[in-house]
Every structure is written in structure tokens, then in C-alpha cells.
Write an enzyme that holds these catalytic residues in place. Structure first.
Site, PDB file in Angstrom:
ATOM      1  N   HIS A  24       0.829  -1.313   0.186  1.00 52.31           N
ATOM      2  CA  HIS A  24       0.190   0.050  -0.071  1.00 52.31           C
ATOM      3  C   HIS A  24       0.785   1.426   0.178  1.00 52.31           C
ATOM      4  O   HIS A  24       1.590   1.571   0.826  1.00 52.31           O
ATOM      5  CB  HIS A  24      -0.505   0.453   1.246  1.00 52.31           C
ATOM      6  CG  HIS A  24      -2.024   1.432   0.910  1.00 52.31           C
ATOM      7  ND1 HIS A  24      -2.908   1.118   1.124  1.00 52.31           N
ATOM      8  CD2 HIS A  24      -1.883   2.575   1.030  1.00 52.31           C
ATOM      9  CE1 HIS A  24      -3.855   1.434   1.092  1.00 52.31           C
ATOM     10  NE2 HIS A  24      -3.306   2.667   0.960  1.00 52.31           N
ATOM     11  N   HIS A 208     -10.540   1.617  -0.131  1.00 47.27           N
ATOM     12  CA  HIS A 208      -9.842   2.298   0.635  1.00 47.27           C
ATOM     13  C   HIS A 208     -11.351   2.145   1.488  1.00 47.27           C
ATOM     14  O   HIS A 208     -12.213   2.672   0.574  1.00 47.27           O
ATOM     15  CB  HIS A 208      -9.438   4.017   0.461  1.00 47.27           C
ATOM     16  CG  HIS A 208      -8.199   3.570   0.096  1.00 47.27           C
ATOM     17  ND1 HIS A 208      -6.945   3.275  -1.427  1.00 47.27           N
ATOM     18  CD2 HIS A 208      -6.988   4.446   0.692  1.00 47.27           C
ATOM     19  CE1 HIS A 208      -5.720   3.486  -1.190  1.00 47.27           C
ATOM     20  NE2 HIS A 208      -5.727   4.528  -0.071  1.00 47.27           N
ATOM     21  N   GLU A 211     -11.546   3.934   7.210  1.00 46.84           N
ATOM     22  CA  GLU A 211     -10.503   4.871   6.796  1.00 46.84           C
ATOM     23  C   GLU A 211     -10.406   6.231   7.634  1.00 46.84           C
ATOM     24  O   GLU A 211     -10.600   6.519   8.762  1.00 46.84           O
ATOM     25  CB  GLU A 211      -9.781   5.231   5.849  1.00 46.84           C
ATOM     26  CG  GLU A 211      -7.985   5.781   6.152  1.00 46.84           C
ATOM     27  CD  GLU A 211      -7.747   7.223   4.380  1.00 46.84           C
ATOM     28  OE1 GLU A 211      -8.115   6.467   4.229  1.00 46.84           O
ATOM     29  OE2 GLU A 211      -6.404   6.717   4.702  1.00 46.84           O
TER      30      GLU A 211
END
Ligand code: HPA
Ligand code: ZN
Length: 349
Positions: A24, A208, A211
């Protein structure tokens, strides 16, 4: 003032040659300051700041509170990522920097839609980045793959086009597809169709999620977008059923601790759930997200795990093996060779 250094004064050290994987890391957060200035000069980009203030503009300064603040820093780099040569150079340098940090396998991700324009096609952007990675692979021996990121704020149709193009490059170095960008402002549902296109390919899927927003987004990415890996996924810790889902489906969480501080995902490094994830049997990788923006690298992140969270060196190796297992590499022989390199290291601990 700059809340980036979390390593205590006499830290335990990871072995300097420990083979590492980075699943990542974004091209757009990997532009070296000197490269930014050289490209700006060459492209005659007018900068709204003095050259010696460059670091204040492209790196976290400690005032960022949210993911959007953080993304705004990264976006400054977009100004110079506008031609084939620049994209190739930055991809090459990202892999070179990773190699110097002892990374043996890197999946660099980037959002080509952000860099394409009338005189630079999406395909040309992808080819530039692949050429840069290939050059680094030949020169340094680091194994590389490219993940294409659709951005949440981009139009549904644009990400569908990107998904179709991604498939054309699945045998040419593109290994996966991602969804990045502002998680609070834009729902992943907008881009479900792009992921349906990818599902019918050899490309890996990472999203994603969890987060800047909640664990529901992690569940959505797994159940509706077919993600086998989640970028961050930190908020999963707040939901037992999400934790169970991750374990049951053998999803890997791509954890980037320092970035999570810079985006306000966790309040303090001590409150990061990375050890809880690991101890509960969830597989994780450790990445640097945006190494230049966040002034970090994978070895720093692993040192942090050793010192702040009480991971052992053997556990750090286990994380590297999980990273290879969940990598988007298609070649089993290369996977095997990477794992052998990591396992050889077990004798040191
Ligand atoms: N989240 C979403 N998009 C991003 C990030 C991130 O942490 N870094 C770069 N683009
Ligand atoms: Zn990221």
C-alpha cells in the site's frame, strides 16, 4: 510540532536487511521534493511558494486533521505529474526508494485519471508508470506491480472506463484495482459497476474503506465490491461482525499506521488497533501509504510496530509472508521465491 516521529529515543531495531513487502503506497505521495522542483522547472509550472518552502507544501505539517486535509497535500504533486517522462520518473524513483529500504516486492498504486489530459491518454499514463517500474525492476531486482486507483470523487462513467482499460493491462504489469480518495464525501456505491467489470478479470481488488468513515464501508467493499484486501480498514475494530467477516473471508488489511495519524483516523499512535487485528488472527500488511507526504518508509513503520505495539521480529516476518500470500502477483514461482527469501531470514531471530 510535526507529529511524525513516533520512535522512542533508544528504539529496538528491525534487522536492516529484513526482506519487506509494500502492498500500500501511492505514486502521488511518493514525489521526492527535489524531483518535484526539477519537474516544475522543466515544465515551467508557476509555484505559489518559494523553492525553500517546498517541504511545508508537500509534506504533513502537523495541522492536518482529516483525510481531506491530507489529500490536499498530496494534490500539490498533481501539478507536475502531467507528462509521460514525469510519471515514469516518479514511478521509477518510488521503486528505487523502496529498494533502498529493503523492500523486495512493491505494489505501487496511482490514479491515472488525475494525470491524463487532451495530450496524454489514460493508456499513456499507465504505460509511463509501468515503464518506470520495469526499469527499476531490471536495475534493482525489486519485484513490482501497478494498482490502478479509481478516485471516489471521479464520475461513475470515468471509473468504468478506467476499469475497462485496467483489464487491457492485466498481462502487462497492472495487478489490481483500487478505490481511493474522499471516503466521507463520496460513497463507494457510485462505483459499483467499475468493480463488477474488474470482478470478471485476473486483477486483484482492494478498496480504501474504514479509514475516514465507518466499518459499514468495509463490509460494503467486501460484500459488494468483491475486495480481497482493504486499504486501512481501521474502523473494523468497532464492529465484531466486521471483524468476523474479515476473518471468515480471509481478507487482508493493508495497515499504514503513520498515515492513520496524519488523516485523523486514530487519535494517537498508541490507540491504533494494529496489534488487536493481528492478535485476533486477521492478516495484515504494513505499508507507508504516502512516504514523502508522511515522511516515512516501510522500515520506519515496522520499527514502530516493534517499539510501540510489542510485535516481535518473527511476527514482522509473518506479516511479510501474509503480504506475499495476499499480493496480486499471478506468478506462483515468483511468490514462492519471495517467500523463500523471507523465510531464510527466520534464522536471525
Ligand atoms: N486514503 C484515500 N486516498 C488516498 C490515501 C488514503 O489514505 N492516500 C492517498 N490517496
Ligand atoms: Zn492509501
Amino acid at each position: 510540532m510535526i507529529n511524525t516521529v513516533f520512535i522512542p529515543p533508544n528504539p529496538k531495531k528491525i534487522h536492516k536487511d529484513m526482506p519487506k513487502c509494500n502492498l500500500h503506497t501511492h505514486l502521488e505521495g511518493s514525489v521526492r521534493p527535489e524531483t518535484f522542483l526539477a519537474l516544475a522547472d522543466k515544465q515551467k509550472v508557476k509555484l505559489p511558494f518559494n523553492k525553500n518552502q517546498i517541504l511545508d507544501f508537500i509534506q504533513v505539517s502537523g495541522v492536518e486533521k482529516t483525510l481531506v486535509d491530507y489529500l490536499n497535500k498530496i494534490m500539490i504533486n498533481y501539478q507536475v505529474l502531467k507528462d509521460y517522462q514525469a510519471l515514469k520518473q516518479v514511478a521509477y524513483e518510488a521503486a528505487e526508494d523502496a529498494h533502498k529500504d529493503g523492500v523486495i516486492y512493491i505494489e505501487l498504486r496511482a490514479g491515472p485519471l488525475t494525470h491524463s489530459h487532451d495530450d496524454l491518454s489514460i493508456e499513456a499514463c499507465i504505460e509511463a508508470m509501468l515503464d518506470g517500474l520495469q526499469e527499476a525492476q531490471t536495475k534493482f531486482g525489486i519485484i513490482t506491480g501497478l494498482i490502478l486507483s479509481g478516485l471516489r470523487n471521479h464520475e461513475t462513467n470515468k471509473n468504468i472506463i478506467l476499469a475497462k482499460i485496467a483489464k487491457k493491462y492485466q498481462d502487462k504489469g497492472v495487478v489490481g484495482f483500487d478505490l481511493a480518495g474522499d471516503e466521507v464525501g463520496y460513497s463507494a456505491e457510485l462505483h459499483q459497476e467499475a468493480f463488477t467489470i474488474i470482478r470478471d478479470s485476473d486483477l486483484g481488488i482492494t478498496v480504501h474503506a474504514g479509514e475516514a468513515a465507518g466499518y459499514e464501508n468495509v463490509q460494503y467493499a467486501i460484500n459488494n465490491l468483491n475486495a480481497s484486501r482493504i486499504g486501512h480498514g481501521v474502523k473494523s475494530i468497532e464492529s465484531k461482525s466486521t471483524m468476523e467477516l474479515i476473518k471468515e473471508r480471509k481478507i487482508l488489511l493493508e495497515i499504514c499506521p503513520t498515515s492513520n495519524i496524519h488523516t485523523g483516523t486514530v487519535e494517537s499512535i498508541e490507540s491504533h488497533p494494529v496489534k488487536e487485528f493481528f492478535d485476533s488472527g486477521i492478516e495484515i500488511s504494513i505499508g507507508d501509504d504516502d512516504p514523502i507526504t508522511s515522511r516515512t518508509k516501510v522500515s520506519n513503520e515496522l520499527t514502530l510496530l516493534l517499539n510501540t505495539f510489542g510485535f516481535s521480529n518473527n511476527e514482522l516476518l509473518k506479516i511479510q509472508l501474509s503480504s506475499v500470500d495476499h499480493s496480486f502477483l499471478k506468478d506462483d514461482l515468483i511468490k514462492h521465491q519471495l517467500k523463500e527469501k523471507i523465510q531464510e531470514f527466520e534464522q536471525f531471530f
